[in-house]
Design an enzyme around this catalytic site. Structure first.
Site, PDB file in Angstrom:
ATOM      1  N   TYR A   1       0.840  -1.194   0.000  1.00 34.43           N
ATOM      2  CA  TYR A   1       0.000   0.000   0.000  1.00 34.43           C
ATOM      3  C   TYR A   1       0.879   1.251   0.000  1.00 34.43           C
ATOM      4  CZ  TYR A   1      -4.055  -2.937   1.253  1.00 34.43           C
ATOM      5  OH  TYR A   1      -5.057  -3.879   1.276  1.00 34.43           O
ATOM      6  N   ALA A   2       0.730   2.044  -1.041  1.00 38.67           N
ATOM      7  CA  ALA A   2       1.522   3.267  -1.217  1.00 38.67           C
ATOM      8  C   ALA A   2       3.016   2.971  -1.067  1.00 38.67           C
ATOM      9  CB  ALA A   2       1.093   4.343  -0.220  1.00 38.67           C
TER      10      ALA A   2
END
Length: 330
Positions: free
Chosen positions: A76-77
């Site tokens: 995530y990111a």
């Protein structure tokens, strides 16, 4: 498998206000010793549509509402989500009060389910989260190019080292979960305790006609992902013009059709009967389903969090549950 958790006075509230709130019930994750508020806050928007300040506010609101289950992933990111969550726990000094789940297998640096990739991924996640252990580790993909024995042995070593407490699957079919359980039994290693799968009012068949039976037999805790159908089940997308107002709106476009509106109409009526939000009812429906421990939901703003938490305190009648079942029938 449930336990009533007495309501505490929350920061910034009076004791009278806290006493007025109904009790909620914590839930066990499968056969594990983990007990969680029946909602997992996803960090999938942290570092994307939620910056540092927004993430901190969202997490603060979640914890003040007695939420304790945080779900993220090393992908995530590009790891920033884990960094933001780790920094928040360090600043709030509340790591011991949180149940932290993360996933490995999709990161650019350590993709796949080979033993070394898993071990490197976990080491990196522990560093970003600023913790000595991960409470629940998900295998983010079902990597059939790697023998299950290698993957399961690697996870068991991490559990033996105290770096991981429990683990589960994500995107695994019922047959693969059965294969994994057989392999765990043959090798004498720790089995999965949880499964994360796509499940909501508009996506029922895949789980209910397959995975649900296997999860029940194996005693797996079910964490529905896409619990609000990319935000559609919050009621914020009623026409195509609404899609342009949100970076994630395009994901909800496919629900703007007859069945989607039928489900929204049923949610609207029941939400009005409970004087609560549409999203709250959509999550309460999931929490009524056998085996569901905690739907995984995200928020881009702290103001969205209370209506998500409220699902744990809403009790749908048998008639209301049946009405939602009929509206969403496949």
């Amino acid at each position: 498998m449930t336990q009533v958790h007495p309501t505490r006075s929350l920061p910034g509230t009076t004791s009278a206000r806290a006493d007025a709130q109904p009790h909620f019930v914590t839930r066990a994750i499968g056969s594990s010793s983990l007990r969680v508020f029946p909602l997992a806050l996803s960090g999938n928007v942290f570092g994307w549509t939620a910056d540092d300040a927004a993430a901190t506010s969202i997490l603060d609101t979640f914890a003040e509402g007695e939420g304790n289950f945080i779900d993220t992933a090393d992908s995530y990111a590009a790891g920033r989500s884990e960094l933001m969550i780790g920094r928040w726990m360090r600043e709030r000094r509340n790591r011991d009060a949180m149940v932290v789940a993360t996933k490995v297998g999709k990161s650019r640096e350590n993709p796949g389910m080979h033993a070394e990739a898993i071990k490197r991924s976990v080491t990196a996640s522990l560093s970003r989260l600023g913790t000595s252990h991960i409470d629940l580790l998900y295998l983010h993909i079902d990597d059939e190019s790697v023998d299950f024995d290698e993957t399961l042995l690697a996870v068991d070593e991490l559990i033996g080292e105290g770096k991981v407490r429990y683990f589960g699957g994500s995107d695994h079919t019922g047959n693969r979960l059965i294969q994994a359980r057989i392999a765990c039994g043959q090798m004498g290693v720790a089995p999965m305790v949880a499964i994360q799968s796509h499940y909501n009012l508009l996506h029922r068949q895949e789980y209910e006609t397959g995975l649900a039976h296997v999860a029940a037999i194996q005693g797996l805790g079910m964490m529905p992902r896409f619990a609000l159908a990319s935000g559609f089940l919050s009621g914020k997308y009623r026409q195509r013009a609404d899609l342009a107002s949100n970076p994630r709106g395009h994901d909800a476009a496919k629900y703007l059709r007859r069945k989607g509106f039928k489900v929204l109409n049923a949610l609207d009526e029941i939400a009005e009967e409970h004087d609560t939000a549409v999203a709250t009812i959509a999550l309460a429906w999931l929490l009524n389903k056998p085996g569901v421990a905690a739907p995984v939901v995200s928020a881009s703003r702290a103001t969205q969090v209370p209506e998500l938490l409220a699902a744990a305190r809403v009790h749908l009648t048998r008639h209301q549950s049946a009405e939602l079942d009929r509206a969403s029938a496949y």
